[in-house]
Design a protein around this motif. Structure first.
Motif, mmCIF file in Angstrom:
data_model
loop_
_atom_site.group_PDB
_atom_site.id
_atom_site.type_symbol
_atom_site.label_atom_id
_atom_site.label_comp_id
_atom_site.label_asym_id
_atom_site.label_seq_id
_atom_site.Cartn_x
_atom_site.Cartn_y
_atom_site.Cartn_z
ATOM 1 N N ILE A 7 0.721 -1.135 -0.028
ATOM 2 C CA ILE A 7 -0.050 0.085 -0.032
ATOM 3 C C ILE A 7 0.976 1.265 0.040
ATOM 4 O O ILE A 7 0.623 2.229 -0.753
ATOM 5 N N ARG A 8 1.949 1.176 0.737
ATOM 6 C CA ARG A 8 2.754 2.216 0.926
ATOM 7 C C ARG A 8 3.571 2.590 -0.466
ATOM 8 O O ARG A 8 3.596 3.650 -1.011
ATOM 9 N N GLU A 9 3.900 1.620 -1.245
ATOM 10 C CA GLU A 9 4.594 1.707 -2.542
ATOM 11 C C GLU A 9 3.448 2.433 -3.488
ATOM 12 O O GLU A 9 3.829 3.146 -4.448
ATOM 13 N N ILE A 10 2.021 1.917 -3.468
ATOM 14 C CA ILE A 10 1.418 2.337 -4.462
ATOM 15 C C ILE A 10 0.806 3.768 -4.145
ATOM 16 O O ILE A 10 0.760 4.673 -5.024
ATOM 17 N N VAL A 11 0.647 4.095 -2.914
ATOM 18 C CA VAL A 11 0.643 5.443 -2.638
ATOM 19 C C VAL A 11 1.699 6.453 -2.929
ATOM 20 O O VAL A 11 1.581 7.532 -3.599
ATOM 21 N N ILE A 12 3.059 5.857 -2.776
ATOM 22 C CA ILE A 12 4.058 6.924 -3.186
ATOM 23 C C ILE A 12 4.155 6.947 -4.781
ATOM 24 O O ILE A 12 4.313 7.998 -5.050
ATOM 25 N N ILE A 166 4.913 0.578 -9.055
ATOM 26 C CA ILE A 166 3.284 -0.129 -9.163
ATOM 27 C C ILE A 166 3.437 -1.416 -9.555
ATOM 28 O O ILE A 166 2.853 -2.389 -8.841
ATOM 29 N N PHE A 167 4.185 -1.843 -10.434
ATOM 30 C CA PHE A 167 4.359 -2.911 -11.037
ATOM 31 C C PHE A 167 4.955 -3.996 -9.836
ATOM 32 O O PHE A 167 4.680 -5.279 -9.734
ATOM 33 N N ASN A 168 6.088 -3.473 -9.341
ATOM 34 C CA ASN A 168 6.818 -4.334 -8.465
ATOM 35 C C ASN A 168 5.833 -4.566 -7.128
ATOM 36 O O ASN A 168 6.045 -5.449 -6.418
#
Length: 179
Positions: A7-12, A166-168
């Motif tokens: 979730i953090r990666e998607i928000v960033i 996002i892909f990762n």
């Protein structure tokens, strides 16, 4: 990768995409925003590395390299802040240097991951893209002397980096089980 990290990666990544679109739509006054984003990200990462060194890495083998990395990144952030007041063209040379360095690090990670048999294709593609953008920005900065070219290149690089994040975040991670 845990659910919180995903979730953090998607928000960033979403914030990175919004910034990239804003930079593309309004390139005239975005030069200072690019310099602020790069210096702020270097500040935050160097503070994170310093905190990591103070809490954990000083007791590890090779922990001093983390301290040296944090100090160098802090110095780079201070240099970017100082160069924004001096000249637009100075940052036009410094930002492609950062992109080229990131590309070289990604390619070195690709070599290491390929030897270990891990996923390596996206690191290699990301490294080639970063080096290509660095070369294009350097040539564009020399030939045109225009900071909007720098802003376009940086926003495209930011867009690609967000898509890779996002892909990762959605990629399945393998779990190693020991018996």
């Amino acid at each position: 990768m845990s659910l919180f990290k995903r979730i953090r990666e998607i928000v960033i990544s979403a914030v990175m995409l919004l910034i990239a679109f804003r930079l593309i739509l309004f390139p005239k006054h975005s030069y200072f925003i690019v310099a602020i984003i790069v210096s702020l990200s270097l500040y935050l990462y160097s503070i994170k590395q310093l905190w990591y060194y103070c809490t954990m890495a000083r007791h590890m083998v090779g922990g001093k390299s983390i301290l040296i990395q944090a100090v160098i990144l802090l110095d780079a952030a201070l240099l970017i802040d100082a160069m924004t007041t001096v000249s637009d063209l100075a940052v036009a040379f410094y930002l492609p240097g950062i992109l080229a360095f990131t590309g070289v690090v990604d390619i070195l990670r690709y070599i290491e991951d390929k030897k270990m048999g891990a996923s390596w294709k996206f690191k290699f593609i990301g490294g080639i893209i970063n080096i290509s953008f660095a070369a294009a920005l350097l040539i564009g900065g020399l030939l045109f002397g225009n900071t909007s070219f720098l802003v376009y290149g940086y926003s495209i690089s930011l867009f690609v980096s967000a898509l890779i994040r996002i892909f990762n975040a959605f990629r399945k991670t393998s779990v190693a089980y020991f018996q």
